[in-house]
Design a protein around this motif. Structure first.
Motif, PDB file in Angstrom:
ATOM      1  N   ALA A  24      -6.808   8.790  -0.795  1.00 15.69           N
ATOM      2  CA  ALA A  24      -7.322   8.742   0.570  1.00 15.69           C
ATOM      3  C   ALA A  24      -8.395   7.657   0.703  1.00 15.69           C
ATOM      4  N   ALA A  25      -9.252   7.540  -0.294  1.00 23.53           N
ATOM      5  CA  ALA A  25     -10.268   6.485  -0.261  1.00 23.53           C
ATOM      6  C   ALA A  25      -9.614   5.107  -0.357  1.00 23.53           C
ATOM      7  N   GLU A  26      -8.579   5.005  -1.181  1.00 24.04           N
ATOM      8  CA  GLU A  26      -7.868   3.734  -1.322  1.00 24.04           C
ATOM      9  C   GLU A  26      -7.209   3.325  -0.009  1.00 24.04           C
ATOM     10  N   VAL A  27      -6.639   4.282   0.694  1.00 21.44           N
ATOM     11  CA  VAL A  27      -5.994   3.987   1.980  1.00 21.44           C
ATOM     12  C   VAL A  27      -7.030   3.548   3.003  1.00 21.44           C
ATOM     13  N   GLY A  59      -8.707  -0.963   6.061  1.00 21.08           N
ATOM     14  CA  GLY A  59      -9.792  -1.801   6.572  1.00 21.08           C
ATOM     15  C   GLY A  59      -9.567  -3.261   6.252  1.00 21.08           C
ATOM     16  N   ILE A  60      -9.104  -3.539   5.042  1.00 23.12           N
ATOM     17  CA  ILE A  60      -8.799  -4.917   4.661  1.00 23.12           C
ATOM     18  C   ILE A  60      -7.628  -5.456   5.465  1.00 23.12           C
ATOM     19  N   LEU A 117       0.827  -1.211   0.000  1.00 29.41           N
ATOM     20  CA  LEU A 117       0.000   0.000   0.000  1.00 29.41           C
ATOM     21  C   LEU A 117       0.862   1.262   0.000  1.00 29.41           C
ATOM     22  N   MET A 118       1.955   1.247   0.754  1.00 31.95           N
ATOM     23  CA  MET A 118       2.847   2.411   0.747  1.00 31.95           C
ATOM     24  C   MET A 118       3.514   2.579  -0.616  1.00 31.95           C
ATOM     25  N   SER A 119       3.828   1.494  -1.285  1.00 30.67           N
ATOM     26  CA  SER A 119       4.428   1.580  -2.614  1.00 30.67           C
ATOM     27  C   SER A 119       3.428   2.132  -3.631  1.00 30.67           C
ATOM     28  N   ILE A 120       2.185   1.763  -3.493  1.00 25.96           N
ATOM     29  CA  ILE A 120       1.152   2.326  -4.370  1.00 25.96           C
ATOM     30  C   ILE A 120       1.017   3.821  -4.131  1.00 25.96           C
TER      31      ILE A 120
END
Length: 106
Positions: A76-79, A84-85, A32-35
């Motif tokens: 922000a929505a992706e994070v 949550g996942i 997620l941080m790489s994305i």
């Protein structure tokens, strides 16, 4: 003013680091941080290219900055969804390994 070649080169390097992080890592938080790093590289390219076509003094062109705001809101929505996942996966499996994601199926 910084030449556009330097901005594009820095953006490409950041994007490449993000791609390497997504491809090589197995930890979902690092992915997620790489994305996010890849999205920030795209934001840098948007702002750099927007500076090439500034518009006029009466009507400056702000297309790059508007795209950056859209990308930031999508990130922000992706994070929020991603975290949550991650939290759900950690509570159920005590691991944040990508290989265990398929275990969240019913």
């Amino acid at each position: 003013m910084i030449p556009i070649e330097h901005v594009v080169l820095l953006s490409a390097v950041l994007f490449g680091i993000g791609v390497v992080g997504v491809v090589t890592r197995r930890n979902l938080i690092v992915v997620l941080m790489s994305i996010e790093l890849m999205l920030n590289a795209v934001n840098l390219a948007f702002v750099g290219f927007n500076r090439m076509w500034p518009g006029t003094a009466d009507a400056p062109r702000l297309d790059g900055q508007i795209f950056v705001l859209i990308v930031i809101s999508v990130a922000a929505a992706e994070v929020a969804v991603g975290l949550g996942i991650v939290i759900s996966m950690f509570r159920n499996r005590d691991s944040v390994n990508i290989d265990d994601v398929s275990l969240l199926k019913w």
